[in-house]
Scaffold this motif. Structure first.
Motif, mmCIF file in Angstrom:
data_model
loop_
_atom_site.group_PDB
_atom_site.id
_atom_site.type_symbol
_atom_site.label_atom_id
_atom_site.label_comp_id
_atom_site.label_asym_id
_atom_site.label_seq_id
_atom_site.Cartn_x
_atom_site.Cartn_y
_atom_site.Cartn_z
ATOM 1 N N GLN A 154 0.831 -1.196 0.000
ATOM 2 C CA GLN A 154 0.000 0.000 0.000
ATOM 3 C C GLN A 154 0.869 1.251 0.000
ATOM 4 O O GLN A 154 1.759 1.418 0.844
ATOM 5 N N GLY A 155 0.619 2.130 -0.958
ATOM 6 C CA GLY A 155 1.367 3.375 -1.056
ATOM 7 C C GLY A 155 2.730 3.262 -1.703
ATOM 8 O O GLY A 155 3.464 4.251 -1.760
ATOM 9 N N VAL A 156 3.093 2.087 -2.192
ATOM 10 C CA VAL A 156 4.416 1.872 -2.774
ATOM 11 C C VAL A 156 4.324 1.928 -4.300
ATOM 12 O O VAL A 156 3.397 1.368 -4.895
ATOM 13 N N PHE A 157 5.305 2.582 -4.929
ATOM 14 C CA PHE A 157 5.371 2.704 -6.384
ATOM 15 C C PHE A 157 6.539 1.878 -6.925
ATOM 16 O O PHE A 157 7.546 1.685 -6.236
ATOM 17 N N SER A 158 6.392 1.444 -8.143
ATOM 18 C CA SER A 158 7.543 0.874 -8.845
ATOM 19 C C SER A 158 8.390 1.989 -9.443
ATOM 20 O O SER A 158 9.618 1.996 -9.285
ATOM 21 N N PHE A 159 7.735 2.944 -10.131
ATOM 22 C CA PHE A 159 8.431 4.068 -10.757
ATOM 23 C C PHE A 159 7.669 5.353 -10.509
ATOM 24 O O PHE A 159 6.443 5.396 -10.668
ATOM 25 N N ILE A 160 8.389 6.395 -10.123
ATOM 26 C CA ILE A 160 7.908 7.780 -10.220
ATOM 27 C C ILE A 160 8.902 8.477 -11.122
ATOM 28 O O ILE A 160 10.052 8.709 -10.734
ATOM 29 N N ALA A 161 8.507 8.746 -12.356
ATOM 30 C CA ALA A 161 9.428 9.279 -13.368
ATOM 31 C C ALA A 161 8.809 10.520 -13.984
ATOM 32 O O ALA A 161 7.974 10.426 -14.894
ATOM 33 N N GLU A 162 9.213 11.681 -13.482
ATOM 34 C CA GLU A 162 8.638 12.952 -13.917
ATOM 35 C C GLU A 162 9.746 13.986 -14.097
ATOM 36 O O GLU A 162 9.831 14.963 -13.365
ATOM 37 N N PRO A 163 10.627 13.761 -15.085
ATOM 38 C CA PRO A 163 11.729 14.705 -15.307
ATOM 39 C C PRO A 163 11.213 16.056 -15.800
ATOM 40 O O PRO A 163 10.056 16.192 -16.212
ATOM 41 N N ALA A 164 12.095 17.063 -15.773
ATOM 42 C CA ALA A 164 11.725 18.419 -16.166
ATOM 43 C C ALA A 164 11.370 18.482 -17.648
ATOM 44 O O ALA A 164 11.834 17.671 -18.467
ATOM 45 N N ARG A 165 10.552 19.451 -17.995
ATOM 46 C CA ARG A 165 10.245 19.706 -19.406
ATOM 47 C C ARG A 165 11.534 19.994 -20.161
ATOM 48 O O ARG A 165 12.455 20.626 -19.635
ATOM 49 N N GLY A 166 11.570 19.539 -21.395
ATOM 50 C CA GLY A 166 12.773 19.710 -22.193
ATOM 51 C C GLY A 166 13.750 18.563 -22.066
ATOM 52 O O GLY A 166 14.714 18.496 -22.829
ATOM 53 N N SER A 167 13.540 17.668 -21.106
ATOM 54 C CA SER A 167 14.380 16.480 -21.018
ATOM 55 C C SER A 167 14.174 15.622 -22.256
ATOM 56 O O SER A 167 13.076 15.598 -22.833
ATOM 57 N N ARG A 168 15.207 14.892 -22.663
ATOM 58 C CA ARG A 168 15.041 14.073 -23.859
ATOM 59 C C ARG A 168 15.808 12.761 -23.710
ATOM 60 O O ARG A 168 16.793 12.668 -22.983
ATOM 61 N N ASP A 169 15.307 11.773 -24.432
ATOM 62 C CA ASP A 169 15.885 10.431 -24.432
ATOM 63 C C ASP A 169 15.991 9.892 -23.008
ATOM 64 O O ASP A 169 17.072 9.521 -22.539
ATOM 65 N N VAL A 170 14.852 9.860 -22.318
ATOM 66 C CA VAL A 170 14.746 9.272 -20.985
ATOM 67 C C VAL A 170 13.958 7.981 -21.126
ATOM 68 O O VAL A 170 12.837 7.981 -21.663
ATOM 69 N N THR A 171 14.517 6.864 -20.692
ATOM 70 C CA THR A 171 13.879 5.572 -20.933
ATOM 71 C C THR A 171 13.787 4.724 -19.672
ATOM 72 O O THR A 171 14.674 4.744 -18.824
ATOM 73 N N LEU A 172 12.689 3.986 -19.587
ATOM 74 C CA LEU A 172 12.513 2.875 -18.644
ATOM 75 C C LEU A 172 12.185 1.658 -19.495
ATOM 76 O O LEU A 172 11.028 1.240 -19.597
ATOM 77 N N ASP A 173 13.176 1.095 -20.134
ATOM 78 C CA ASP A 173 12.954 0.051 -21.126
ATOM 79 C C ASP A 173 13.264 -1.334 -20.559
ATOM 80 O O ASP A 173 14.265 -1.527 -19.864
ATOM 81 N N HIS A 174 12.381 -2.273 -20.860
ATOM 82 C CA HIS A 174 12.564 -3.686 -20.521
ATOM 83 C C HIS A 174 12.793 -3.889 -19.014
ATOM 84 O O HIS A 174 13.593 -4.730 -18.592
ATOM 85 N N ASP A 175 12.060 -3.098 -18.232
ATOM 86 C CA ASP A 175 12.047 -3.281 -16.784
ATOM 87 C C ASP A 175 10.887 -4.199 -16.415
ATOM 88 O O ASP A 175 9.862 -4.244 -17.104
#
Length: 502
Positions: free
Chosen positions: A458-479
């Motif tokens: 309860q209340g636990v996340f696998s991913f919180i991924a919210e980088p700043a605007r303008g970020s590029r090529d950010v991946t969570l691949d094959h997790d």
């Protein structure tokens, strides 16, 4: 794509060559044959008589001979450091027969800053071997202060080839025990097979900062040592290592220090060492709050470090009672002159075990095996094949602390995170195996990660991924989350998630 630092094998060879205790260069073989037995100069060694003057006479004779061994047969040699510093000279070895050769600070010895030091000028081929130093903190009520009584044992600032081998510092209460640091490029440091036991002395500053070994030396090899204390002693740092280049730290055991080691590029005001080049491997950190803390001086760049095959086990401490971090890039450092950048760091094949915290009464403020949030930029960082066990809040945090963080070329790959976020008292936005915060990110990848959900989800996340605007090529691949679909996630639309099963 982040690149793995290519230097470790060559670095180790350089350090071993520079620091070999078996070679005695510069023609000092002749002097080294001369032995100056402190008993021949009046030392008694019964633990009661003041042997300071006799030791000084033996040292003076060795110096007049242009080198030799100042020898301490089995016995307890009482000294009063306030009577004067023992000044080392080139080509001198201080040797005993092991722990039975004890140099002990006398009861009521009074205030002193250090025991062994050096006069102006450079010294070469100085060795301490097969001795025990007993600083006797319980017998000296004057207490630590930072002007006249810091109680260091060995403090050299300009040297070539300093060896400390098979020496016990037991107990050691000082602000530092060994200082091998200076602005004129000291080089060739070896600390091996030594035992350090920190015991906090009386002081008006009950939490006085201390670093058992403090260096700024090129070509250093620190290996097979034990740094030991207990939580009650509130020991702060086992190793604080500045500068470089070519520093190898391996096979050391660090027990119950709040911070295992600080790694720092060259000190402000000292000549800048462009390639820091640290190799930290096969060390055992037990009961620490922070494993390895990386500092970068404002206006400089910390470069080229490999941290591999170490074991970290975490525990609650007196000062750090709510924070546990494996690899930390010093946050909030700009106001303290620690706002420099980082480049070329690899963290591979380590084990970060937070499970002992289950048995302690904790309320987590921050925990992460990887805490990447300095007031600066990190470039070319990799973390592969690491095992993260039971972090109370996060396993990996990138850019969590400050929006000003900048990340370029960051790769996390093939790491395993088990049961992150199990402490319900941790901040809600930290109870996630992976946190990518509101920072600027370019080529940031957290790929092929295995996330094992905690029993209480309860209340636990696998991913919180919210980088700043303008970020590029950010991946969570094959997790992959095990079991799937049991943990929440918040992932921005600018983050790619190809092949990931949440």
């Amino acid at each position: 794509m982040a690149l793995r630092s290519p230097f470790p094998a060559a670095l180790l060879a350089l350090a071993l060559c520079a620091c070999s205790a078996n070679a005695v260069p510069d023609g000092s073989e002749i002097q080294a044959r001369a032995v100056f037995n402190v008993r021949d100069f009046g030392a008694v060694g019964n633990g009661r008589a003041d042997d300071s003057a006799a030791i000084q006479k033996a040292l003076t004779a060795a110096e007049a001979h242009q080198g030799g061994t100042v020898f301490f047969p089995a016995g307890v040699y009482s000294i009063v450091p306030a009577e004067g510093i023992l000044f080392v000279a080139s080509n001198i070895t201080f040797a005993g027969v092991g722990r039975r050769s004890v140099i002990r600070v006398a009861d009521g010895a009074g205030e002193y800053n250090l025991i062994f030091g050096q006069r102006p000028g450079r010294v070469r081929n100085v060795v301490f071997r097969d001795l025990r130093f007993d600083q006797n903190p319980s017998g000296n009520p004057s207490g630590i202060n930072f002007t006249t009584n810091i109680e260091n044992v060995i403090q050299l600032y300009s040297f070539e080839r300093l060896t400390i081998d098979r020496v016990a510092f037991d107990p050691e209460p000082g602000v530092q025990t060994v200082v091998a640091a200076g602005r004129d490029h000291p080089a060739g440091l070896e600390i091996a097979n030594c035992f350090f036991r920190f015991m906090r002395a009386r002081s008006a500053y009950p939490y006085y900062d201390e670093s058992t070994v403090y260096t700024e030396s090129a070509h250093a090899h620190i290996f097979d040592n034990v740094f030991q204390t207990t939580n009650e002693q509130n020991a702060i740092t086992a190793l604080e290592l500045h500068g470089g280049p070519d520093i190898v730290v391996e096979r050391n055991r660090i027990v119950q220090f709040q911070t295992g080691m600080n790694l720092v590029n060259s000190t402000l005001g000292y000549p800048n060492v462009r390639a820091t080049r640290f190799l930290v491997r096969d060390n055992d950190f037990r009961g620490v709050a922070i494993g390895v803390d990386l500092w970068s001086i404002t206006g400089r760049t910390y470069r080229d470090t490999t941290i591999e095959h170490n074991s970290f086990e975490f525990s609650q401490h007196i000062l750090y009672h709510d924070t546990w971090l494996g690899i930390e890039f010093q946050p909030g450092g700009r106001s303290q002159g620690l706002g420099g950048d980082f480049e070329g760091i690899a963290v591979d094949g380590n084990r970060f075990d937070f499970s002992p915290l289950h048995r302690q009464r904790i309320a987590t403020l921050s925990s992460a095996a990887f805490h990447l949030a300095p007031d600066s930029e990190i470039r070319l960082f990799t973390a592969r094949n690491n095992d993260l066990i039971d972090p109370p809040s996060s396993g990996i945090q990138i850019g969590k602390t400050a929006v000003a963080n900048r990340f370029n070329g960051i790769t996390f790959e093939r790491n395993r995170i088990q049961a992150a976020g199990w402490d319900p008292r941790a901040p809600s936005d930290d109870r996630s195996a992976v946190v990518l915060g509101p920072a600027s990110m370019n080529e940031v990848h957290v790929n092929s990660t295995i996330i094992v959900a905690p029993a209480l989800r309860q209340g636990v996340f696998s991913f919180i991924a919210e980088p700043a605007r303008g970020s590029r090529d950010v991946t969570l691949d094959h997790d992959h989350v095990i079991p799937p679909k049991v943990l929440a996630h918040r992932v921005s639309s600018i983050v790619q998630t190809e092949g990931t099963t949440f």
